[in-house]
Design a protein around this motif. Structure first.
Motif, PDB file in Angstrom:
ATOM      1  N   ILE A   1      43.897  26.589  46.434  1.00 43.56           N
ATOM      2  CA  ILE A   1      42.994  25.447  46.266  1.00 43.56           C
ATOM      3  C   ILE A   1      41.701  25.919  45.587  1.00 43.56           C
ATOM      4  O   ILE A   1      41.215  25.279  44.650  1.00 43.56           O
ATOM      5  CB  ILE A   1      42.686  24.777  47.629  1.00 43.56           C
ATOM      6  N   LEU A   2      41.165  27.040  46.051  1.00 45.71           N
ATOM      7  CA  LEU A   2      39.941  27.574  45.460  1.00 45.71           C
ATOM      8  C   LEU A   2      40.130  27.882  43.980  1.00 45.71           C
ATOM      9  O   LEU A   2      39.289  27.544  43.150  1.00 45.71           O
ATOM     10  CB  LEU A   2      39.498  28.835  46.210  1.00 45.71           C
ATOM     11  N   LEU A   3      41.255  28.481  43.629  1.00 50.92           N
ATOM     12  CA  LEU A   3      41.541  28.802  42.235  1.00 50.92           C
ATOM     13  C   LEU A   3      41.669  27.529  41.391  1.00 50.92           C
ATOM     14  O   LEU A   3      41.135  27.457  40.284  1.00 50.92           O
ATOM     15  CB  LEU A   3      42.825  29.629  42.142  1.00 50.92           C
ATOM     16  N   GLU A   4      42.348  26.514  41.922  1.00 46.25           N
ATOM     17  CA  GLU A   4      42.490  25.254  41.189  1.00 46.25           C
ATOM     18  C   GLU A   4      41.133  24.593  40.963  1.00 46.25           C
ATOM     19  O   GLU A   4      40.851  24.098  39.866  1.00 46.25           O
ATOM     20  CB  GLU A   4      43.426  24.311  41.941  1.00 46.25           C
ATOM     21  N   LEU A   5      40.281  24.589  41.996  1.00 48.16           N
ATOM     22  CA  LEU A   5      38.945  24.010  41.852  1.00 48.16           C
ATOM     23  C   LEU A   5      38.116  24.788  40.834  1.00 48.16           C
ATOM     24  O   LEU A   5      37.415  24.198  40.008  1.00 48.16           O
ATOM     25  CB  LEU A   5      38.219  23.984  43.203  1.00 48.16           C
ATOM     26  N   PHE A   6      38.208  26.100  40.893  1.00 42.64           N
ATOM     27  CA  PHE A   6      37.467  26.951  39.965  1.00 42.64           C
ATOM     28  C   PHE A   6      37.909  26.690  38.527  1.00 42.64           C
ATOM     29  O   PHE A   6      37.089  26.607  37.620  1.00 42.64           O
ATOM     30  CB  PHE A   6      37.664  28.422  40.333  1.00 42.64           C
TER      31      PHE A   6
ATOM     32  N   ALA B   1      31.296  27.775  36.042  1.00 41.11           N
ATOM     33  CA  ALA B   1      32.135  28.831  36.603  1.00 41.11           C
ATOM     34  C   ALA B   1      31.397  30.169  36.553  1.00 41.11           C
ATOM     35  O   ALA B   1      31.416  30.936  37.519  1.00 41.11           O
ATOM     36  CB  ALA B   1      33.459  28.922  35.849  1.00 41.11           C
ATOM     37  N   ASP B   2      30.722  30.436  35.436  1.00 48.59           N
ATOM     38  CA  ASP B   2      29.949  31.674  35.307  1.00 48.59           C
ATOM     39  C   ASP B   2      28.819  31.710  36.327  1.00 48.59           C
ATOM     40  O   ASP B   2      28.570  32.741  36.952  1.00 48.59           O
ATOM     41  CB  ASP B   2      29.377  31.809  33.891  1.00 48.59           C
ATOM     42  N   ASP B   3      28.120  30.567  36.505  1.00 50.79           N
ATOM     43  CA  ASP B   3      27.036  30.489  37.490  1.00 50.79           C
ATOM     44  C   ASP B   3      27.569  30.734  38.899  1.00 50.79           C
ATOM     45  O   ASP B   3      26.949  31.444  39.695  1.00 50.79           O
ATOM     46  CB  ASP B   3      26.338  29.126  37.445  1.00 50.79           C
ATOM     47  N   LEU B   4      28.714  30.149  39.210  1.00 53.04           N
ATOM     48  CA  LEU B   4      29.314  30.321  40.534  1.00 53.04           C
ATOM     49  C   LEU B   4      29.688  31.789  40.764  1.00 53.04           C
ATOM     50  O   LEU B   4      29.418  32.347  41.833  1.00 53.04           O
ATOM     51  CB  LEU B   4      30.545  29.426  40.691  1.00 53.04           C
ATOM     52  N   LEU B   5      30.297  32.416  39.767  1.00 50.67           N
ATOM     53  CA  LEU B   5      30.657  33.831  39.899  1.00 50.67           C
ATOM     54  C   LEU B   5      29.417  34.697  40.113  1.00 50.67           C
ATOM     55  O   LEU B   5      29.419  35.601  40.954  1.00 50.67           O
ATOM     56  CB  LEU B   5      31.412  34.318  38.664  1.00 50.67           C
ATOM     57  N   ARG B   6      28.372  34.425  39.354  1.00 49.39           N
ATOM     58  CA  ARG B   6      27.127  35.178  39.504  1.00 49.39           C
ATOM     59  C   ARG B   6      26.567  35.018  40.921  1.00 49.39           C
ATOM     60  O   ARG B   6      26.162  35.985  41.560  1.00 49.39           O
ATOM     61  CB  ARG B   6      26.088  34.712  38.482  1.00 49.39           C
ATOM     62  N   THR B   7      26.563  33.785  41.403  1.00 50.71           N
ATOM     63  CA  THR B   7      26.052  33.509  42.747  1.00 50.71           C
ATOM     64  C   THR B   7      26.881  34.233  43.800  1.00 50.71           C
ATOM     65  O   THR B   7      26.334  34.857  44.716  1.00 50.71           O
ATOM     66  CB  THR B   7      26.054  31.989  43.027  1.00 50.71           C
ATOM     67  N   LEU B   8      28.197  34.165  43.662  1.00 47.35           N
ATOM     68  CA  LEU B   8      29.065  34.838  44.631  1.00 47.35           C
ATOM     69  C   LEU B   8      28.886  36.356  44.592  1.00 47.35           C
ATOM     70  O   LEU B   8      28.869  37.017  45.638  1.00 47.35           O
ATOM     71  CB  LEU B   8      30.531  34.468  44.379  1.00 47.35           C
ATOM     72  N   GLU B   9      28.736  36.915  43.394  1.00 41.10           N
ATOM     73  CA  GLU B   9      28.524  38.359  43.271  1.00 41.10           C
ATOM     74  C   GLU B   9      27.182  38.761  43.877  1.00 41.10           C
ATOM     75  O   GLU B   9      27.083  39.793  44.535  1.00 41.10           O
ATOM     76  CB  GLU B   9      28.630  38.793  41.815  1.00 41.10           C
ATOM     77  N   GLU B  10      26.154  37.925  43.689  1.00 46.40           N
ATOM     78  CA  GLU B  10      24.852  38.201  44.292  1.00 46.40           C
ATOM     79  C   GLU B  10      24.944  38.173  45.808  1.00 46.40           C
ATOM     80  O   GLU B  10      24.389  39.024  46.490  1.00 46.40           O
ATOM     81  CB  GLU B  10      23.812  37.192  43.803  1.00 46.40           C
ATOM     82  N   LYS B  11      25.653  37.175  46.332  1.00 42.46           N
ATOM     83  CA  LYS B  11      25.822  37.086  47.787  1.00 42.46           C
ATOM     84  C   LYS B  11      26.589  38.296  48.312  1.00 42.46           C
ATOM     85  O   LYS B  11      26.244  38.845  49.358  1.00 42.46           O
ATOM     86  CB  LYS B  11      26.535  35.794  48.173  1.00 42.46           C
TER      87      LYS B  11
ATOM     88  N   GLN C   1      50.366  33.207  41.678  1.00 42.90           N
ATOM     89  CA  GLN C   1      50.010  32.129  42.601  1.00 42.90           C
ATOM     90  C   GLN C   1      50.938  32.094  43.805  1.00 42.90           C
ATOM     91  O   GLN C   1      50.529  31.661  44.866  1.00 42.90           O
ATOM     92  CB  GLN C   1      50.016  30.788  41.881  1.00 42.90           C
ATOM     93  N   ALA C   2      52.161  32.584  43.656  1.00 42.05           N
ATOM     94  CA  ALA C   2      53.090  32.605  44.784  1.00 42.05           C
ATOM     95  C   ALA C   2      52.563  33.498  45.902  1.00 42.05           C
ATOM     96  O   ALA C   2      52.854  33.272  47.073  1.00 42.05           O
ATOM     97  CB  ALA C   2      54.469  33.077  44.338  1.00 42.05           C
ATOM     98  N   ALA C   3      51.777  34.508  45.561  1.00 43.42           N
ATOM     99  CA  ALA C   3      51.243  35.437  46.551  1.00 43.42           C
ATOM    100  C   ALA C   3      49.948  34.930  47.176  1.00 43.42           C
ATOM    101  O   ALA C   3      49.449  35.534  48.118  1.00 43.42           O
ATOM    102  CB  ALA C   3      51.006  36.794  45.908  1.00 43.42           C
TER     103      ALA C   3
END
Length: 135
Positions: free
Chosen positions: A91-96, A104-114, A82-84
């Motif tokens: 913020i994105l990681l904390e929200l995820f 989370a799985d649905d979001l990952l699938r959507t992002l991979e499709e995009k 996280q330091a890097a």
């Protein structure tokens, strides 16, 4: 060791074809071949799915991008990833991390499709540029 070497060795040992692995992962055989030969890089989650499909467990990813299977010196070192991260990525990681697993799985699938859609658009644009230069 690079993830491709680990996967290729395990595929050979198990007799798993690229076609069978790509079918399981829901990608084309060509895309999987590009990943295995280092022409394209899958996401970390896709590498995780590949390892899971091949029964590769207890994997450590070192800061230099190398993978270790089983107990290794790399797994003895604690790295603050996280330091890097930029504040935006943190913020994105904390929200995820707050999402339920299914979302989370649905979001990952959507992002991979995009990402696949944008990659296809980019490839099409590059092809049109080459045609225009040649013509």
């Amino acid at each position: 060791m690079k993830w491709q070497e680990i996967a290729k060795n395990r595929m050979a040992k198990l007799g798993v074809s690229q076609e069978k692995a790509s079918e399981y992962l829901g990608v084309t055989k060509g895309a999987f071949n590009h990943w295995l030969n280092g022409r394209r890089e899958p996401s970390i989650s896709q590498i995780g799915l590949i390892f899971d499909y091949l029964g590769i467990k207890d994997v450590t990813l070192a800061a230099d991008g190398e993978f270790f299977v089983g107990k290794s010196e790399a797994s003895d070192h604690k790295v603050d990833y996280q330091a890097a991260l930029s504040p935006r990525k943190r913020i994105l990681l904390e929200l995820f991390d707050e999402l339920p697993d299914s979302e989370a799985d649905d979001l990952l699938r959507t992002l991979e499709e995009k990402k696949q859609m944008y990659d296809a658009l980019y490839a099409e644009l590059e092809q049109k540029k080459r045609k225009k230069k040649a013509g």
